[in-house]
Design an enzyme around this catalytic site. Sequence first.
Site, PDB file in Angstrom:
ATOM      1  N   ASP A 123     -30.406  25.160 -13.062  1.00 58.44           N
ATOM      2  CA  ASP A 123     -29.090  24.549 -12.801  1.00 58.44           C
ATOM      3  C   ASP A 123     -28.845  23.328 -13.690  1.00 58.44           C
ATOM      4  O   ASP A 123     -27.704  22.945 -13.925  1.00 58.44           O
ATOM      5  CB  ASP A 123     -28.942  24.168 -11.326  1.00 58.44           C
ATOM      6  CG  ASP A 123     -28.429  25.348 -10.491  1.00 58.44           C
ATOM      7  OD1 ASP A 123     -27.887  26.303 -11.086  1.00 58.44           O
ATOM      8  OD2 ASP A 123     -28.581  25.306  -9.262  1.00 58.44           O
ATOM      9  N   GLU A 175     -18.549  17.109   1.059  1.00 60.46           N
ATOM     10  CA  GLU A 175     -19.721  16.290   1.360  1.00 60.46           C
ATOM     11  C   GLU A 175     -19.341  14.942   1.964  1.00 60.46           C
ATOM     12  O   GLU A 175     -19.985  14.456   2.893  1.00 60.46           O
ATOM     13  CB  GLU A 175     -20.568  16.064   0.095  1.00 60.46           C
ATOM     14  CG  GLU A 175     -21.212  17.308  -0.478  1.00 60.46           C
ATOM     15  CD  GLU A 175     -20.263  18.129  -1.334  1.00 60.46           C
ATOM     16  OE1 GLU A 175     -19.142  17.645  -1.625  1.00 60.46           O
ATOM     17  OE2 GLU A 175     -20.631  19.253  -1.727  1.00 60.46           O
ATOM     18  N   HIS A 227     -33.353  20.568  -2.880  1.00 59.94           N
ATOM     19  CA  HIS A 227     -33.198  20.625  -4.334  1.00 59.94           C
ATOM     20  C   HIS A 227     -33.297  19.207  -4.891  1.00 59.94           C
ATOM     21  O   HIS A 227     -32.361  18.660  -5.465  1.00 59.94           O
ATOM     22  CB  HIS A 227     -31.878  21.302  -4.709  1.00 59.94           C
ATOM     23  CG  HIS A 227     -31.823  22.734  -4.266  1.00 59.94           C
ATOM     24  ND1 HIS A 227     -31.888  23.094  -2.933  1.00 59.94           N
ATOM     25  CD2 HIS A 227     -31.720  23.892  -4.958  1.00 59.94           C
ATOM     26  CE1 HIS A 227     -31.828  24.415  -2.836  1.00 59.94           C
ATOM     27  NE2 HIS A 227     -31.738  24.930  -4.038  1.00 59.94           N
ATOM     28  N   HIS A 262     -27.285  18.995 -11.713  1.00 55.84           N
ATOM     29  CA  HIS A 262     -27.785  19.228 -10.360  1.00 55.84           C
ATOM     30  C   HIS A 262     -29.155  18.591 -10.125  1.00 55.84           C
ATOM     31  O   HIS A 262     -29.773  18.827  -9.099  1.00 55.84           O
ATOM     32  CB  HIS A 262     -27.896  20.736 -10.094  1.00 55.84           C
ATOM     33  CG  HIS A 262     -26.576  21.401  -9.855  1.00 55.84           C
ATOM     34  ND1 HIS A 262     -25.492  21.218 -10.681  1.00 55.84           N
ATOM     35  CD2 HIS A 262     -26.165  22.246  -8.874  1.00 55.84           C
ATOM     36  CE1 HIS A 262     -24.469  21.936 -10.215  1.00 55.84           C
ATOM     37  NE2 HIS A 262     -24.841  22.559  -9.125  1.00 55.84           N
ATOM     38  N   HIS A 314      -6.629 -10.709   6.417  1.00 60.56           N
ATOM     39  CA  HIS A 314      -5.328 -10.045   6.266  1.00 60.56           C
ATOM     40  C   HIS A 314      -4.490 -10.216   7.541  1.00 60.56           C
ATOM     41  O   HIS A 314      -4.762  -9.563   8.537  1.00 60.56           O
ATOM     42  CB  HIS A 314      -5.508  -8.546   6.038  1.00 60.56           C
ATOM     43  CG  HIS A 314      -6.293  -8.206   4.813  1.00 60.56           C
ATOM     44  ND1 HIS A 314      -5.717  -7.588   3.722  1.00 60.56           N
ATOM     45  CD2 HIS A 314      -7.605  -8.380   4.504  1.00 60.56           C
ATOM     46  CE1 HIS A 314      -6.658  -7.396   2.794  1.00 60.56           C
ATOM     47  NE2 HIS A 314      -7.803  -7.865   3.248  1.00 60.56           N
TER      48      HIS A 314
HETATM   49  C1  TPP Z   1     -12.639   1.909  -0.430  1.00 58.83           C
HETATM   50  C2  TPP Z   1     -11.869   0.634  -0.466  1.00 58.83           C
HETATM   51  N1  TPP Z   1     -11.250   0.257  -1.587  1.00 58.83           N
HETATM   52  C3  TPP Z   1     -10.585  -0.911  -1.641  1.00 58.83           C
HETATM   53  C4  TPP Z   1     -10.525  -1.730  -0.558  1.00 58.83           C
HETATM   54  C5  TPP Z   1      -9.845  -3.094  -0.654  1.00 58.83           C
HETATM   55  N2  TPP Z   1      -8.592  -3.090   0.160  1.00 58.83           N
HETATM   56  C6  TPP Z   1      -8.515  -3.645   1.369  1.00 58.83           C
HETATM   57  S1  TPP Z   1      -7.011  -3.502   2.054  1.00 58.83           S
HETATM   58  C7  TPP Z   1      -6.405  -2.711   0.700  1.00 58.83           C
HETATM   59  C8  TPP Z   1      -4.985  -2.285   0.648  1.00 58.83           C
HETATM   60  C9  TPP Z   1      -4.823  -1.013   1.300  1.00 58.83           C
HETATM   61  O1  TPP Z   1      -3.487  -0.771   1.482  1.00 58.83           O
HETATM   62  P1  TPP Z   1      -3.013  -0.225   2.853  1.00 58.83           P
HETATM   63  O2  TPP Z   1      -3.986   0.727   3.379  1.00 58.83           O
HETATM   64  O3  TPP Z   1      -1.633   0.230   2.651  1.00 58.83           O
HETATM   65  O4  TPP Z   1      -3.058  -1.469   3.815  1.00 58.83           O
HETATM   66  P2  TPP Z   1      -1.954  -2.615   3.954  1.00 58.83           P
HETATM   67  O5  TPP Z   1      -2.073  -3.435   2.734  1.00 58.83           O
HETATM   68  O6  TPP Z   1      -0.639  -1.940   4.063  1.00 58.83           O
HETATM   69  O7  TPP Z   1      -2.358  -3.325   5.184  1.00 58.83           O
HETATM   70  C10 TPP Z   1      -7.399  -2.566  -0.255  1.00 58.83           C
HETATM   71  C11 TPP Z   1      -7.204  -1.923  -1.571  1.00 58.83           C
HETATM   72  C12 TPP Z   1     -11.179  -1.297   0.608  1.00 58.83           C
HETATM   73  N3  TPP Z   1     -11.171  -2.032   1.715  1.00 58.83           N
HETATM   74  N4  TPP Z   1     -11.813  -0.107   0.645  1.00 58.83           N
END
Ligand code: TPP
Length: 684
Positions: free
Chosen positions: A486, A429, A478, A490, A29
């Site tokens: 429960d 959690e 648990h 659970h 990225h």
């Molecule tokens: C838990 C999770 N879900 C999905 C992703 C895949 N992912 C990587 S970057 C991104 C976009 C996130 O958008 P943002 O935080 O706004 O970053 P930007 O694109 O603006 O750099 C996603 C969905 C991830 N890294 N982690």
Amino acid sequence: MSQQSLDQLCINTIRTLSIDAVQQANSGHPGAPMGLAPVVYTLWQEFLRYDPTDPAWPNRDRFVLSAGHASMLLYSMLHLAGVRKVNEKGEVQKELSVSMDEIKRFRQLGSRTPGHPESHLTSGVETTTGPLGQGIGNSVGMAIAGKWLAANFNQPGYEIFDFNVYSVCGDGDMMEGVGGEAASLAGHLGLANLCWIYDNNRVTLDGPASWSFSEDVMTRFVGYGWNVTRVADANNLLTLSRAYKTFLNTKDKPTLIVVDSHIGYGSPHKQDSYEAHGEPLGEAEVKLAKENYGWPVDAKFLVPDGVYKQFQDGVGARGSNEHNAWNAKFAEYAKKFPELATRVPKMQKRELPDGWDKNLPAFPPDAKGMATRESSGKVLNVLAQNIPWLVGGSADLAKSNKTNLTFPDAGDFFTNEYQGRNIHFGVREHAMGAAANGMALTLLRSFSATFFNFSDYMRPSMRLAALMEAPVLFIFTHDSIGVGEDGPTHQPVEQLASFRAMPNMMLLRPGDANEVTEAYKVALQRTHGPTTLVFSRQAIPTFDRTKFGPASGVAKGAYVLADAEGGKPDVILIGTGTELQHCVAAWEKLKAEGIKARVVSMPSWDLFEKQDAAYKESVLPAAVTARVSIEMAATLGWDRYVGPKGTMIGMHSFGASAPLKDLLKKFGFEPDNVVAAAKKLLGK
Ligand SMILES: Cc1ncc(C[n+]2csc(CCOP(=O)(O)OP(=O)(O)O)c2C)c(N)n1
Ligand SMILES: [Mg+2]
């Protein structure tokens, strides 16, 4: 060159290094590093108290890149600031943590620049990020640790710990539930040492953030009890500075800085678009971007003259001065408060204090016995008295988990009363897991606790703890259908198998009170990975160790608890946790019938797998193929130990809501069932 243009040169160096590395790797990225470069540059150059020549300085400010996909931003900073490598022993090397060569090897096998930052691989990376929301969750744990350390170590005139924790996050972090839990906890606790910098670029991977995200984040954070400020233009270094100063001047709550930015694209006309991104720009767009920055379009991995020096004169010089002043102060402190001072290097090396295992309980034989959560509570309380920096708590189940630290002076960790050892995570959690990781990365030995079934709510953090080798104690009680009334919501079934499948997660499910003591010993001595401790709600017998094998066998994962005369069994009964008692009862019945059986207690597959072949053979001789396993959980994987001819007694449904005795009967967790299985295998 004017200061202003030097700053710009540095910022564009961060950008173009990120662009070039992503392009060369042909994955990653570039957009987020391009947009965020001025934000992070200003923070590091003007504010971050960080000595690049010692990235392990205990009182450094922590910088967490929660938007882990922007990893090249962090690698560029580590490289340009000249952050050194620290070896496994904690010694600083001459070598850079991230050399130019490592930047060129972005995302390649064996590099220190993996796709997402991994703290166990790269010095200066404070925590492993990538799964969005985790980094900001960790930052709350780091801020908790900061407050706890200050409250317990600082003395009048000696502010040994006063570091701040900064985390850069994006729309994704803001959308993830764990981020909301963590923000709520931080706001409640009034963690004024915590600053989140939200990259409000209004775009995510699929397109405009507005397709899926329209809440008023600022108002939400005001509601959490945060101080909220905004920077309208990510490229305005003056207003960025002002925002950081606002954070530093806020003494009673965490700060969210919302930075309006534009994700980086190649061509300028795209700068206001919210197009999908998350891919290399492509050669043509790379050139357009460089042109736009006034950069030589064909230069690659260029660090212009003056850039390294600018970082040295900025974050480098300031960090070095602050570090030296701290060292001098700490030397004085060590004279006046030697006992406290000696703790710091120990904590840093994840060592335990002398006598950490003294006074641990030895539980007398008892047919009625006690629940392992009960013995766990007793052992944990002794350990916490011996290890002053063992700190943690439960997600609102401390009374059930028996994790309350009740000895005199244990105290609570409350808003503005940060000295206590009992943290009240609330019903959060996931944030608890993330925070426990952050605490473990920040000198403390941390523990968390909840019902085993709710480990599902923490799994992403537990997985990261295992990946980043953080020695967190994940305590669960648990642990089976033994929760009884429960019911199935659970009653954990598949969780044991799932954590056994998780690399570097050490799981132990002890089978009586003395095994609990031994399990904790294993967990505390682990320095490079988390431990999952799984305890029962219901009472189980404490075995007579004068009659049976010693509980110290726990350290080997599995051991012979009771054997056939002469050590030559015809059938092996393997149990864990609360089912071990059924193996013992079955063994006695079989013995009375003249059948030669062996009972193997197997609290930890993970530990057993680490033993040599000779030991494994001594416990589970290949020649004995009649084997029965019994565990109130999914049987997945038990075939490894019972073999193709063995029988597995386990759970094949989600359980049921009923009194325990009815459940045991319905699902077959009774000695007679083990006896019957053994006899069937022997053809009797
Ligand atoms: C838990 C999770 N879900 C999905 C992703 C895949 N992912 C990587 S970057 C991104 C976009 C996130 O958008 P943002 O935080 O706004 O970053 P930007 O694109 O603006 O750099 C996603 C969905 C991830 N890294 N982690
Ligand atoms: Mg975004």
